[in-house]
Design a protein around this motif. Structure first.
Motif, PDB file in Angstrom:
ATOM      1  N   VAL A   1     -96.838   7.354  94.000  1.00 26.25           N
ATOM      2  CA  VAL A   1     -97.000   8.482  93.302  1.00 26.25           C
ATOM      3  C   VAL A   1     -96.450   8.298  92.117  1.00 26.25           C
ATOM      4  N   PRO A   2     -96.678   8.987  90.773  1.00 27.15           N
ATOM      5  CA  PRO A   2     -95.704   8.632  89.325  1.00 27.15           C
ATOM      6  C   PRO A   2     -94.169   9.373  89.656  1.00 27.15           C
ATOM      7  N   MET A   3     -93.327   8.397  89.394  1.00 26.10           N
ATOM      8  CA  MET A   3     -91.886   8.837  89.404  1.00 26.10           C
ATOM      9  C   MET A   3     -91.455  10.044  88.574  1.00 26.10           C
ATOM     10  N   GLY A   4     -92.109   9.893  87.209  1.00 25.53           N
ATOM     11  CA  GLY A   4     -91.810  10.892  86.376  1.00 25.53           C
ATOM     12  C   GLY A   4     -92.377  12.213  86.491  1.00 25.53           C
ATOM     13  N   SER A   5     -93.335  12.417  87.509  1.00 21.62           N
ATOM     14  CA  SER A   5     -93.826  13.639  87.739  1.00 21.62           C
ATOM     15  C   SER A   5     -92.946  14.735  87.997  1.00 21.62           C
ATOM     16  N   ARG A   6     -93.266  16.022  87.425  1.00 23.86           N
ATOM     17  CA  ARG A   6     -92.621  17.117  87.847  1.00 23.86           C
ATOM     18  C   ARG A   6     -92.652  17.497  89.247  1.00 23.86           C
ATOM     19  N   GLU A   7     -93.834  17.396  89.965  1.00 25.24           N
ATOM     20  CA  GLU A   7     -93.997  17.813  91.404  1.00 25.24           C
ATOM     21  C   GLU A   7     -93.231  16.639  92.273  1.00 25.24           C
ATOM     22  N   VAL A   8     -93.435  15.177  91.771  1.00 21.04           N
ATOM     23  CA  VAL A   8     -92.527  14.487  92.685  1.00 21.04           C
ATOM     24  C   VAL A   8     -90.868  14.660  92.508  1.00 21.04           C
TER      25      VAL A   8
ATOM     26  N   ARG B   1    -106.150  28.984  91.531  1.00 18.85           N
ATOM     27  CA  ARG B   1    -107.189  28.506  90.533  1.00 18.85           C
ATOM     28  C   ARG B   1    -106.764  27.961  89.166  1.00 18.85           C
ATOM     29  N   LYS B   2    -105.598  28.528  88.600  1.00 24.92           N
ATOM     30  CA  LYS B   2    -104.930  28.073  87.340  1.00 24.92           C
ATOM     31  C   LYS B   2    -104.183  26.813  87.546  1.00 24.92           C
ATOM     32  N   VAL B   3    -103.658  26.562  88.720  1.00 31.46           N
ATOM     33  CA  VAL B   3    -102.842  25.505  89.034  1.00 31.46           C
ATOM     34  C   VAL B   3    -103.879  24.151  89.256  1.00 31.46           C
ATOM     35  N   ARG B   4    -104.809  24.463  89.770  1.00 32.61           N
ATOM     36  CA  ARG B   4    -105.928  23.398  90.000  1.00 32.61           C
ATOM     37  C   ARG B   4    -106.328  22.858  88.451  1.00 32.61           C
ATOM     38  N   MET B   5    -106.843  23.884  87.824  1.00 34.29           N
ATOM     39  CA  MET B   5    -107.367  23.654  86.512  1.00 34.29           C
ATOM     40  C   MET B   5    -106.392  22.670  85.537  1.00 34.29           C
ATOM     41  N   GLN B   6    -104.843  23.032  85.814  1.00 31.18           N
ATOM     42  CA  GLN B   6    -103.991  22.334  85.128  1.00 31.18           C
ATOM     43  C   GLN B   6    -103.982  20.926  85.843  1.00 31.18           C
ATOM     44  N   THR B   7    -103.902  20.822  87.044  1.00 26.94           N
ATOM     45  CA  THR B   7    -103.811  19.412  87.377  1.00 26.94           C
ATOM     46  C   THR B   7    -105.288  18.575  87.334  1.00 26.94           C
ATOM     47  N   TRP B   8    -106.325  19.105  87.633  1.00 24.94           N
ATOM     48  CA  TRP B   8    -107.498  18.282  87.822  1.00 24.94           C
ATOM     49  C   TRP B   8    -108.281  18.386  86.551  1.00 24.94           C
TER      50      TRP B   8
ATOM     51  N   PRO C   1     -98.576  27.631  85.267  1.00 24.89           N
ATOM     52  CA  PRO C   1     -97.814  26.763  84.491  1.00 24.89           C
ATOM     53  C   PRO C   1     -96.751  27.225  83.612  1.00 24.89           C
ATOM     54  N   GLU C   2     -96.770  28.402  83.029  1.00 23.74           N
ATOM     55  CA  GLU C   2     -95.948  28.983  82.068  1.00 23.74           C
ATOM     56  C   GLU C   2     -94.575  29.335  83.077  1.00 23.74           C
TER      57      GLU C   2
ATOM     58  N   VAL D   1     -96.503  35.224  89.885  1.00 20.70           N
ATOM     59  CA  VAL D   1     -96.523  34.002  89.226  1.00 20.70           C
ATOM     60  C   VAL D   1     -96.403  32.918  90.150  1.00 20.70           C
ATOM     61  N   GLY D   2     -96.192  32.906  91.385  1.00 23.22           N
ATOM     62  CA  GLY D   2     -96.206  31.752  92.284  1.00 23.22           C
ATOM     63  C   GLY D   2     -96.553  32.189  93.755  1.00 23.22           C
ATOM     64  N   THR D   3     -97.251  31.223  94.471  1.00 23.23           N
ATOM     65  CA  THR D   3     -97.480  31.663  95.948  1.00 23.23           C
ATOM     66  C   THR D   3     -97.101  30.172  96.706  1.00 23.23           C
ATOM     67  N   VAL D   4     -97.004  30.468  98.038  1.00 22.75           N
ATOM     68  CA  VAL D   4     -96.874  29.241  98.941  1.00 22.75           C
ATOM     69  C   VAL D   4     -97.496  29.946 100.139  1.00 22.75           C
ATOM     70  N   ASP D   5     -98.546  29.031 100.395  1.00 26.31           N
ATOM     71  CA  ASP D   5     -99.204  29.158 101.635  1.00 26.31           C
ATOM     72  C   ASP D   5     -98.798  28.570 102.721  1.00 26.31           C
ATOM     73  N   ILE D   6     -98.338  29.270 103.959  1.00 27.63           N
ATOM     74  CA  ILE D   6     -97.813  28.613 105.126  1.00 27.63           C
ATOM     75  C   ILE D   6     -98.840  28.612 106.161  1.00 27.63           C
ATOM     76  N   ALA D   7     -99.096  27.176 106.528  1.00 27.84           N
ATOM     77  CA  ALA D   7    -100.212  26.985 107.621  1.00 27.84           C
ATOM     78  C   ALA D   7     -99.225  26.555 108.892  1.00 27.84           C
ATOM     79  N   LEU D   8     -99.720  27.224 109.969  1.00 25.43           N
ATOM     80  CA  LEU D   8     -98.985  26.978 111.210  1.00 25.43           C
ATOM     81  C   LEU D   8    -100.072  26.668 112.303  1.00 25.43           C
ATOM     82  N   PRO D   9    -100.190  25.427 112.718  1.00 24.33           N
ATOM     83  CA  PRO D   9    -101.150  25.197 113.643  1.00 24.33           C
ATOM     84  C   PRO D   9    -100.637  25.900 114.870  1.00 24.33           C
ATOM     85  N   LEU D  10    -101.906  26.279 115.772  1.00 26.73           N
ATOM     86  CA  LEU D  10    -101.707  26.986 116.796  1.00 26.73           C
ATOM     87  C   LEU D  10    -102.130  26.224 118.007  1.00 26.73           C
TER      88      LEU D  10
END
Length: 370
Positions: free
Chosen positions: A153-160, A32-39, A98-99, A74-83
């Motif tokens: 996508v923006p070249m200078g983006s942290r995510e990119v 939720r906090k990451v989406r608040m930061q992004t959007w 963010p921090e 402080v971080g998560t990764v959701d791994i989706a595996l199609p069945l």
């Protein structure tokens, strides 16, 4: 760099009330906090209950890895595996508070997720990066264009920067748009008239919620298969699920089990009695103020009659009638789908940003040696 990062698999509780749900609630809050930061809003964030329901999807196994620093997630990764199809694929959603960004936490989580996916026999990884409209520069020097050649996508983006450094290649772009609800009644009348004049009484609308009437079941399956064929090659995975009526029913059951509602408008070609177009909107169980436009598909031989406009206008009106709390609808479209982008513009959708889809092929480890 943060030291002493601990990566572990998240325990999924049976309910949100027990003492074992604290980590799960904390992990959902990271998203939720990451989406608040992004959007700038949490419209695209899961509620804890919504996430719990989603994890029961019979078509997809989901595993969540978390990064802890001094016991705090402080971080998560959701791994989706199609069945059901694309059994070589894993899709990751990576969220870092963010921090704690730019401190090596994301890289450790991503590496752990890749190891997990490889152990599960998955060799192709997809991740996405999200970019609000204000971050999109008109300068070509600041644009990274995908393999499809459309969008950027923006070249200078942290995510990119992170995706490129970790070995991912930008495959394609999806345009992310939003529209405030309800639609203006004058606009609805104008667009409905425009669509009706184009199809000259040769088509008839049908509506349902959640479950397709038996009479249209195979027609819906055919339309879903058409939607798969319409997918751009750059956005396609190797295997495409082929739908039939039984599979549509199973998918409906799974959606209903997750507490979601589905508002559908279809269009019949009167002369042949065939369904030739379909559009759906999804309503979440916990947040009926935020809804999502899903597939809109029209059979190829019936395009050019403004059927996409006809069914989308009608379905958005029905949505408001059934779910009056809905205040905004979101949708994602490939930039090459110019017709639907034009229809969305007529309806009042505004570009909110873009999502970049990135791919990495994991090396084949070959047979294990004894």
């Amino acid at each position: 760099m943060v030291e002493d990062v601990r990566i572990e698999q998240l325990w999924i509780p049976d309910s949100l009330d027990g003492p074992d749900s604290a980590d799960f609630l904390a992990a959902v809050e990271v998203g939720r906090k990451v989406r608040m930061q992004t959007w700038g809003s949490d419209d695209l964030a899961y509620t804890p209950f919504e996430k719990l329901l989603e994890l029961a999807d019979p078509y997809e196994r989901q595993v969540i890895l978390v990064a802890k620093v001094q016991g705090q997630i402080v971080g998560t990764v959701d791994i989706a595996l199609p069945l059901a199809d694309n059994l070589d694929l894993a899709e990751f959603t990576l969220d870092i508070l963010p921090e704690f960004q730019r401190q090596g936490v994301g890289r450790q989580l991503l590496e752990a997720a890749e190891q997990f996916a490889r152990a599960e026999g998955r060799s192709m990884i997809l991740i996405d990066t999200n970019h609000p409209g204000v971050s999109l520069s008109s300068s070509v020097d600041d644009q990274l264009v995908p393999g499809s050649g459309l969008g950027f996508v923006p070249m200078g983006s942290r995510e990119v920067e992170f995706a490129r450094k970790t070995g991912y290649t930008l495959q394609h772009i999806e345009q992310f748009s939003s529209c405030l609800l309800p639609l203006d009644t004058k606009l609805v009348a104008e667009l409905s008239d425009e669509a009706e004049q184009a199809n000259a009484g040769r088509y008839r609308l049908h509506h349902w919620t959640d479950r397709c009437p038996d009479v249209w079941l195979e027609g819906v399956a055919a339309l879903e298969n058409q939607a798969g064929e319409d997918t751009e090659p750059s956005a396609r995975t190797e295997e495409q699920m082929v739908f039939d009526g039984a599979m549509i029913r199973k998918a409906e059951d799974a959606t209903i089990a997750q507490g979601r509602r589905t508002v559908v408008t279809a269009v019949e070609h009167i002369a042949t009695g065939m369904l030739v177009g379909l559009t759906t909107i999804s309503v979440l169980s916990q947040r009926q103020d935020v809804v999502f436009q899903d597939d809109t598909v029209v059979m190829q031989e019936h395009r050019g009659n403004k059927l996409g406009l006809l069914i989308k206008v009608a379905n958005m009106v029905r949505l408001t009638e059934q779910f009056p709390d809905a205040r905004v609808i979101y949708t994602w479209n490939a930039p090459e789908n110019r017709y639907l982008l034009k229809v969305n513009q007529q309806l009042g959708f505004n570009t909110a940003g873009v999502t970049g889809i990135w791919q990495k092929d994991l090396p084949d480890l070959g047979p294990s040696s004894s």
